[in-house]
Scaffold this active site. Structure first.
Site, PDB file in Angstrom:
ATOM      1  CD  GLU A  62     -31.579-150.573  94.649  1.00 42.53           C
ATOM      2  OE1 GLU A  62     -31.174-151.592  94.069  1.00 42.53           O
ATOM      3  OE2 GLU A  62     -30.848-149.895  95.418  1.00 42.53           O
ATOM      4  CB  CYS A  87     -27.752-155.884  97.552  1.00 37.63           C
ATOM      5  SG  CYS A  87     -28.745-154.884  98.672  1.00 37.63           S
ATOM      6  NE  ARG A 196      -3.169-135.359  93.943  1.00 40.34           N
ATOM      7  CZ  ARG A 196      -2.324-134.406  94.302  1.00 40.34           C
ATOM      8  NH1 ARG A 196      -2.710-133.512  95.217  1.00 40.34           N
ATOM      9  NH2 ARG A 196      -1.129-134.326  93.760  1.00 40.34           N
ATOM     10  CD  GLU A 311      -1.099-137.495  91.776  1.00 36.71           C
ATOM     11  OE1 GLU A 311      -0.515-136.458  91.399  1.00 36.71           O
ATOM     12  OE2 GLU A 311      -2.018-137.493  92.608  1.00 36.71           O
ATOM     13  N   GLY A 313       7.160-141.008  89.922  1.00 34.89           N
ATOM     14  CA  GLY A 313       8.117-140.722  88.869  1.00 34.89           C
ATOM     15  C   GLY A 313       8.227-141.918  87.932  1.00 34.89           C
TER      16      GLY A 313
END
Length: 377
Positions: A62, A87, A196, A311, A313
């Site tokens: 704003e 806010c 990421r 990310e 296994g």
């Protein structure tokens, strides 16, 4: 909570869509704050200004839009469109609701209320108290999706967790000899680097860190470097790994149940030793011989990390799924068959179809030569 039964016009929808596009420009840079866009329209339907929350700690949407207004008389009977309730509390910046309530505007259109207990309807009421019309709920579903990280974190105090998987058509992520590069297409890998840049942290397990030695950096796109979190229960990962040696070592967090690593009971300790053993350590309790993932996520949330991309296994991903700690899953399915190796998801302990993991919302889309599945748990 503010009550509202407003009806919205086609022009309202046009301007709010513009506000959403503005909000999106802050993605990856404002966390743990929300994405917010603002559009100001004159009483005659002319676009006066637009703005967005650009960086954490800086002016809100704003204020950035109002800075472009040269003459306050332009605001007489104007309408302001904002994607999140203004806010109402003093934080790093003054309350936007107070600023708006002092303007000669006629109306404010808000997409969705702010779930933050410090706001939660108070900003809307502050503006209404100054005889300014406030209409709430235009494209609320869009607003909730755009800020899914923020809404999840502010209501649960935990990070939003997305599990990323790249697998073959028959469900494998790694060949029998341990090789995993490259299953997915170039387009899919670029998508991962973009993810990421917009998630606060990337999470991997100790075996991924040990055998792949990843950097987990943002390379194929321009964007913010995330925190890098590795679950190292016994605390035995060697110091020579990239995560503990490169220029982003200050963004590395190790999660362990081995308190001997820090020699104290501090939950979070900034290591100040020289050499390679730097970064942060979060200590957690053991759960079935492993680091308590539930507690680890809670502590990461306390640190202000609002979103995590996993990310890892199959072992860590499966553990998170079994403990119902995953909010969203995105799977790149490559048109390739491996026929053996390591599965993307290991045993979940499911014995009956009634226990099957279902998604409340899912979609499929092309990603280069791959198909990307997205689903919410």
């Amino acid at each position: 909570m503010a009550k509202n039964r407003a009806s919205f016009t086609a022009d309202d929808e046009k301007w709010m869509k513009m506000a959403f596009r503005m909000a999106e420009k802050g993605r990856g840079y404002v966390s743990p704050n929300p994405l917010v866009g603002c559009v100001i329209v004159s009483q005659h339907g002319k676009l006066l200004a637009k703005g967005f929350h650009e960086r954490y700690g800086r002016d809100h949407a704003e204020v950035n839009a109002l800075k472009k207004i040269k003459n306050e008389n332009e605001l007489i009977d104007a309408t302001i469109y904002v994607t999140l309730e203004p806010c109402s509390h003093f934080g790093k910046t003054p309350p936007c609701a107070l600023k708006l309530s002092e303007l000669p505007i006629k109306r404010v259109v808000v997409a969705v209320e702010d779930p933050n207990p410090k706001v939660s309807g108070r900003g809307i009421q502050m503006i209404r108290n100054n005889q300014i019309q406030v209409d709430v709920g235009l494209f609320q579903d869009v607003a909730l999706k755009q800020n899914e990280f923020f809404f999840h974190h502010i209501t649960t105090r935990r990070p939003f967790v997305m599990l990323k998987i790249a697998q073959t058509l028959d469900g494998y992520t790694t060949a029998l000899n341990g090789e995993s590069q490259w299953i997915s297409s170039d387009v899919s890998r670029t998508n991962v680097h973009y993810w990421r840049s917009i998630y606060d942290a990337v999470l991997i397990g100790r075996y991924t860190a040990l055998f792949d030695n990843p950097r987990l950096t943002v390379r194929h796109v321009t964007g913010r470097q995330p925190m890098r979190v590795v679950v190292d229960g016994p605390g035995e990962l060697p110091d020579h790994l990239n995560l503990f040696n490169d220029q982003y070592v200050d963004k590395t967090i190790r999660i362990t149940h081995n308190r001997d690593l820090i020699g104290s009971d501090d939950q979070i300790l900034e290591l100040i030793s020289t050499g390679t053993n730097r970064g942060k350590i979060i200590t957690v309790t053991q759960q079935n011989g492993h680091a308590d993932l539930d507690l680890a996520l809670a502590k990461l949330g306390e640190m202000g990390i609002s979103s995590i991309m996993v990310e890892s296994g199959g072992s860590l991903g499966t553990a998170l799924l079994k403990q119902k700690l995953v909010d969203k899953i995105q799977i790149f399915v490559s048109p390739k068959i491996l026929g053996g190796g390591k599965r993307s998801i290991l045993g979940l302990g499911i014995e009956r179809m009634s226990e099957i993991v279902e998604f409340k919302e899912s979609s499929w889309e092309k990603s280069g030569d791959d198909i990307l599945f997205t689903g919410y748990l």
